[in-house]
Write an enzyme that holds these catalytic residues in place. Structure first.
Site, PDB file in Angstrom:
ATOM      1  N   PRO A 165      48.135  42.212  41.598  1.00 37.83           N
ATOM      2  CG  PRO A 165      49.268  40.187  41.197  1.00 37.83           C
ATOM      3  CD  PRO A 165      48.195  40.798  42.055  1.00 37.83           C
ATOM      4  CB  CYS A 166      45.240  41.503  37.655  1.00 34.87           C
ATOM      5  SG  CYS A 166      44.104  42.729  38.297  1.00 34.87           S
ATOM      6  CE  LYS A 167      42.762  46.472  35.465  1.00 29.14           C
ATOM      7  NZ  LYS A 167      42.185  46.193  34.166  1.00 29.14           N
TER       8      LYS A 167
ATOM      9  N   GLY B 140      43.440  46.520  40.585  1.00 25.43           N
ATOM     10  CA  GLY B 140      42.144  45.944  40.213  1.00 25.43           C
ATOM     11  C   GLY B 140      42.241  44.957  39.091  1.00 25.43           C
TER      12      GLY B 140
END
Lengths: 234, 140
Positions: A165-167, B140
């Site tokens: 989920p970081c983006k 990513g």
């Protein structure tokens, strides 16, 4: 209420509730499951697919059965009743489960998923890769370990694959900013899931898009505004 | 509204009434190199009289995504979203690993196998389908 790309657990649950409302209308099979202490929960759906790629479920996951019209069949049909559209003598049926959870650390929804054969054998990561849509293969293959990882499901405690989920907030911002100029009632979950789902075999029927747009300046849109207001008061 | 120069994504529109200019005319930028996939082929044969084989699509950029100089396209109904994505990526010279999303209603991404003809039926208005596109890194 927190706006835009980040939101709290309550807002997440609100969007899920709206999403599930529409899912029930069209028989798309999404359900809400609360955690044992009911403090949080997640949205989930199961569908079955024949391994050669022909979708045989009734949730409209195959492109050629995906239509604008509501689905009529119930979810999870008994195996005896499924119709195999091709003669595949060595076909295997795979069960896919998709779970949408809220990530406190990233403050965005996260897609967990797993796949297994009917005898319970889980699909390997390699098989998951093969199922990734062509559109996304290039990007995902550049750094598969960055994008799909295996983690413990926060509520069930079982291993699931996760789309990292970081983006999420990054790619949701321009979409939300743009769409909220027109329609303040954009469902974040619908929008987000429509974008990330196809990468792992989850396709949303088109009527979800219309459900969202019907809230634009429509009388029915007032319901969600009222719901949002009451959430804000918390 | 002032029409921007219309280009043909697939085959030259023969019977499409709004095509006043020959289909092969290039937009004011360099002629886009059509991807070698079946998505785009320079016009050769076109069944005469098939007025509704193509639909008009208006492409709008979202966020920091580069704006296409030619925004209005006539696209065959059976073209998929994935085909359109490939085309736009080539047109904008994006690298293969960059992700491009296309949206209807500005917020919903149809699945890649969805045909634009269906989208036009559901979301088109004023004789065209407005699609927003956005470049991003989804993972990513």
């Amino acid at each position: 209420m927190e706006e835009d790309e980040f939101f709290g657990e309550k807002t997440f649950q609100h969007y899920c509730a709206e999403f599930i409302k529409h899912s029930q209308k069209i028989g798309d099979g999404w359900e809400w499951r609360a955690s044992k202490d009911c403090s949080d929960g997640y949205m989930c759906k199961t569908h079955f697919q024949v391994k050669n790629g022909t979708a045989m479920s009734h949730q409209g996951t195959s492109a050629h059965v995906q239509t604008f019209l509501p689905m009529e069949e119930a979810v999870d049909p008994p195996l005896d009743d499924f119709e195999v559209t091709e003669t595949t003598t060595a076909a295997e049926v795979i069960k896919y489960e998709y779970h949408v959870l809220y990530s406190c650390s990233y403050q965005v929804p996260v897609l967990y998923f797993r796949a297994s054969f009917l005898d319970g054998r889980p699909l390997a990561l390699k098989d998951i890769w093969e199922g990734v849509h062509e559109c996304y293969k290039m990007r995902l293959l550049q750094g598969p370990w960055d994008t799909i990882t295996q983690q413990e499901h926060p509520i069930l405690g079982q291993p699931f694959f996760v789309l990292h989920p970081c983006k999420t907030s990054e790619f949701m911002i321009p979409v939300l900013k743009n769409s909220q100029k027109i329609n303040r009632n954009v469902n974040y979950i619908t929008s987000w899931l429509s974008m990330v789902g196809p990468a792992v075999g989850l396709n949303l029927p088109l009527s979800y898009a219309t459900a969202a747009s019907q809230e634009e300046g429509n009388v029915s849109g007032q319901d969600s505004s009222i719901e949002r207001k009451s959430l804000e008061e918390h | 509204m002032a029409e921007e120069q219309e280009s043909t994504l697939l085959l030259p529109p023969s019977a499409a009434p709004e095509a006043e200019v020959p289909a092969e005319v290039s937009p004011e930028t360099a002629t886009p190199e059509p991807p070698s996939s079946a998505a785009v082929s320079p016009g050769t044969e076109e069944p005469v009289g098939d007025t509704k084989k193509k639909i008009d699509i208006l492409l709008k950029a979202v966020g920091d995504t580069p704006i296409m100089k030619t925004k209005k396209w006539a696209v065959e109904r059976t073209r998929t979203i994935q085909g359109l994505i490939d085309f736009i990526k080539k047109f904008l010279k994006l690298v293969a690993s960059e992700q491009l999303f296309i949206y209807v209603n500005q917020s919903f991404a149809p699945s890649p196998d969805q045909e634009v003809g269906t989208l036009y039926e559901c979301f088109g208005s004023d004789g065209k389908l407005v699609l927003h596109y956005c470049k991003s890194q989804a993972w990513g």
